[in-house]
Enzyme design. Sequence first.
Site, short mmCIF file in Angstrom:
data_model
loop_
_atom_site.label_atom_id
_atom_site.label_comp_id
_atom_site.label_asym_id
_atom_site.label_seq_id
_atom_site.Cartn_x
_atom_site.Cartn_y
_atom_site.Cartn_z
N ASP A 1 8.88 -6.51 3.18
CA ASP A 1 7.52 -5.31 4.27
C ASP A 1 7.18 -7.04 4.50
O ASP A 1 7.26 -7.47 4.34
CB ASP A 1 6.78 -5.24 2.77
N HIS B 1 -1.58 -3.40 0.35
CA HIS B 1 -1.27 -4.08 1.82
C HIS B 1 -1.19 -5.38 2.05
O HIS B 1 -1.57 -6.35 3.32
CB HIS B 1 -3.14 -3.36 2.45
N ASP C 1 3.10 -4.90 -1.57
CA ASP C 1 4.01 -3.52 -0.96
C ASP C 1 5.46 -3.44 -1.20
O ASP C 1 5.93 -2.69 -1.33
CB ASP C 1 3.86 -3.46 0.38
#
Length: 567
Positions: free
Chosen positions: A23, A164, A169
Amino acid sequence: MSGQLVFDELGTPLRETTFVVFDLETTGGSAEADAITEFGAVKVRGGEVIGEFATLVDPGRGIPPEIVTLTGITNAMVHAAPRLEAVLPAFLEFAAGSVLVAHNAGFDVGFVKAACRRLGYAWPKSTVVCTVRLGRRVLSREEAPSCRLSALAALFRATTTPIHRALADARATVDVLHGLLERVGSLGVQSLEELLDYIPEVTAAQRRKRTLAEDVPNEPGVYLFRGPSDEVLYVGTASDLRRRVRQYFTAGETRRRLREMVALADRVDTITCAHPLEAEVRELRLLAAHKPAYNRKSKNPRGGWWVVLTEEPFPRLSLVRRAREGALGPFRSRGHAEEAVFALQEGTGVRPCALRIPSSGVPGGSACALAELGRCAAPCVGGQSVEEYEPAVVAVGELVAGRNLDVLARLARGLAEHAAAERFEQAGVDRDRMRTLIRALDKGQRLAALATVAELVAARPDSLGGWEFAVVRHGRLASAGVARRGVAPMPVVEALVASAETVIPEDGPLRGAPAEEVSVVLRWLDKPGTRMVRCSTPWSEPAHAAARWRPWLERADHARTSLLPRD
């Protein structure tokens, strides 16, 4: 009958596949305009975590307030972080050889690809799995109204809550991935290849057709799709016939015309081959024999164009479909053949008109405009005798045969004169015609040299310690075979030579062989590692072949301004 694969059809088992789930956090949504602020990645295999990668990244710019609010990453946090130039190669090394996984993978992969372009790294073309797409394929709307990461993490009871931040994530996405893989496993998806086939939508009709691949072997060769009247619909080659044929019955095949072909198909026939060269040659021959409606490859092996001198007192250059001795070619298009004709006319003085002129000319006639422009000596009105015209004809023959390159030198001088006089447009036209001519001469001379050899036996090492053999007669593949590791190679060679196809040479530069087949054989012989076992006569190119002009051709192709000033 079920469409599930048996064990020997499986590709890479999912339990043995290494996934790198990653991510990114960024300064915005544009891969070209915004920058990466954080990497987070988890490497997993067989359901176990085997490594993690996480770092903040100095984006070299301020982080917008709304992004700070969303991620919690501030300008102060990234101030001392490494720049992307240091982080990107480390991430690529961490992910090397793995399947990349991301939630909404297009976003994250797009940023990494853009970073590779900017920093000069080659994108590794890794297989990519998007958990959003997989989730939409596996889960019903009732079960998962939203495929946001937070929603799927809650559905699969992820041990990490997405917040986030890149590593958190990525960890949550690992749990989502494992949950989704459990679901597809119950549907018979056990390998990476099956997973990639499963993610896009596939119609029930396509799945039913997959039974056509059941008896296809895992061997290299050629496959033929046949229609309801046993007609050949499509011909192709594959290093693994079963795996390739199966792909036509999955959503991986997105070409409309081939989906239409699969819908019509009733049977798949296969021809196993010793190695890829044999498969490619067999494909060419099958295309010529059956002319399948759904193939776009050439179905006419003799469909090229050739340039020949006509047989008359004042020969001219003519375009023909069937070559004879001394012909220049082959050309894929008539336009390229015409460009070569213009260059030959300019460099040799062969007349450009199409008149049939008797040996004595046409007394009392008037010359055409080309004669007034100095581009023709006007043999049509007696301005040139047969003897005076003969050097132009000889120059064409000598150039094509590779005995004299004066014509090319003459054309190059003409280019220089145009450039010096600042006639750049005409120079550009002449340069492109000369490029076409040199390329055709080089290719034609190489093909003709191979077609001249009555018999040639060559060998290439395979990837398993054995040898691939080809018996070539007058440019055609006459026999092909292999000697596996540990098998004495020369008895195999003798058996292949004894059973090879008899090839009777015909007239013409390629001795009757199709240009496409000779080209395929020549490419195989040219590959690094190919060895000559025996040759009936020396295989050599002419002493004054156009190959000498390859450096000029390379400059013309890649740096035209080095040949002509910029207009």
